[in-house]
Motif scaffolding. Structure first.
Motif, mmCIF file in Angstrom:
data_model
loop_
_atom_site.group_PDB
_atom_site.id
_atom_site.type_symbol
_atom_site.label_atom_id
_atom_site.label_comp_id
_atom_site.label_asym_id
_atom_site.label_seq_id
_atom_site.Cartn_x
_atom_site.Cartn_y
_atom_site.Cartn_z
ATOM 1 N N ARG A 40 -7.499 5.232 6.680
ATOM 2 C CA ARG A 40 -7.570 5.669 8.017
ATOM 3 C C ARG A 40 -8.334 6.959 8.175
ATOM 4 N N ALA A 41 -8.817 7.820 7.053
ATOM 5 C CA ALA A 41 -9.479 8.933 7.441
ATOM 6 C C ALA A 41 -10.833 8.546 8.016
ATOM 7 N N ALA A 45 -10.713 8.307 11.914
ATOM 8 C CA ALA A 45 -10.218 9.422 12.633
ATOM 9 C C ALA A 45 -11.384 10.259 12.785
ATOM 10 N N THR A 46 -12.360 10.370 11.756
ATOM 11 C CA THR A 46 -13.690 11.417 11.772
ATOM 12 C C THR A 46 -14.531 10.826 12.801
ATOM 13 N N ARG A 103 0.823 -1.030 -0.014
ATOM 14 C CA ARG A 103 -0.067 0.017 0.096
ATOM 15 C C ARG A 103 0.699 1.303 -0.175
ATOM 16 N N ASN A 104 0.439 2.311 -0.704
ATOM 17 C CA ASN A 104 1.239 3.503 -0.551
ATOM 18 C C ASN A 104 0.649 4.244 0.516
ATOM 19 N N ARG A 105 1.368 5.409 0.489
ATOM 20 C CA ARG A 105 0.858 6.720 1.546
ATOM 21 C C ARG A 105 -0.638 7.038 1.251
ATOM 22 N N GLU A 106 -0.814 7.280 0.309
ATOM 23 C CA GLU A 106 -2.208 7.879 -0.108
ATOM 24 C C GLU A 106 -3.346 6.988 0.231
ATOM 25 N N THR A 107 -2.823 5.580 -0.263
ATOM 26 C CA THR A 107 -4.137 4.498 0.194
ATOM 27 C C THR A 107 -4.143 4.458 1.565
ATOM 28 N N ILE A 108 -3.191 4.299 2.525
ATOM 29 C CA ILE A 108 -3.203 4.265 3.754
ATOM 30 C C ILE A 108 -3.878 5.310 4.312
ATOM 31 N N LYS A 109 -3.599 6.623 4.077
ATOM 32 C CA LYS A 109 -4.387 7.728 4.533
ATOM 33 C C LYS A 109 -5.792 7.740 4.276
ATOM 34 N N ALA A 110 -6.278 7.316 3.282
ATOM 35 C CA ALA A 110 -7.756 7.213 2.708
ATOM 36 C C ALA A 110 -8.462 5.959 3.625
#
Length: 208
Positions: free
Chosen positions: A200-201, A204-205, A191-198
């Motif tokens: 986890r978002a 967090a919300t 997984r790249n960084r953008e996929t992991i952020k998506a």
């Protein structure tokens, strides 16, 4: 005084029109038996590509013998890896009574099962550990210039995916199909960084 009959071509009108090749100006001279340049250019004209060029590798061909009343009947299975070198790779096993047919089936199956994997600057974004049956393969990212430190089926899968700098280790079975599938499983975990952020978002919300 020379005899005119000794050289009949010197007095005949046709003799003055003959060239070094024995033919007239419209006939074949030296090298006249070669093809026309225009025709040769047509034969050598580049053909248009029907699609992207794919990396194809036959990793292993297995022969199986079945004992029947008349003797032994052989069949073959071919393990094929296909990729575009830009992050898409597929693996398949083709079976047939002849080797070319088994390779063709494996090639078609690998093209249908091609999967997109994450690659970062000719290497992988993070470490991954793949398992399939008895095969266990560990892959780690490496700095530019390291090269593809792998062999056998692991190297074929990584080359097809377009990875050029990576460290690998096979820890389980040496079976070709198990090793190839374990490597393919490890690549699918990337997984790249953008996929992991998506991913986890939303978590967090909801906590906020």
């Amino acid at each position: 005084m020379s005899n005119p009959s000794a050289n009949p071509s010197s007095n005949s009108p046709a003799g003055h029109n003959r060239g070094p090749g024995g033919r007239g100006p419209g006939g074949r001279g030296p090298g006249g038996n070669r093809r026309d340049g225009r025709r040769g250019g047509r034969d050598n004209a580049p053909t248009q590509d029907e699609g992207p060029e794919l990396f194809e590798k036959v990793v292993f061909i297995n022969r199986c013998a079945k004992v029947v009343k008349g003797g032994r009947r052989f069949s073959f299975s071919a393990l094929v890896v296909v990729g575009d070198g830009k992050g898409q790779v597929g693996v398949s096993l083709g079976k047939a009574n002849e080797v070319p047919e088994a390779i063709r089936k494996g090639n078609e199956g690998a093209r249908k099962r091609m999967t997109k994997v994450q690659i970062k600057n000719d290497t992988i974004p993070h470490e991954a550990f793949g398992v399939s049956d008895g095969g266990k393969v560990l892959i780690r990212p490496a700095t530019p210039g390291t090269g593809l430190i792998a062999g056998g089926g692991v190297r074929a899968v990584l080359e097809a995916a377009g990875v050029h700098n990576v460290l690998t280790k096979s820890l389980g079975s040496n079976n070709h199909q198990a090793v190839v599938n374990a490597t393919f499983d490890a690549l699918k975990q990337l997984r790249n960084r953008e996929t992991i952020k998506a991913l986890r978002a939303p978590v967090a919300t909801s906590e906020a």
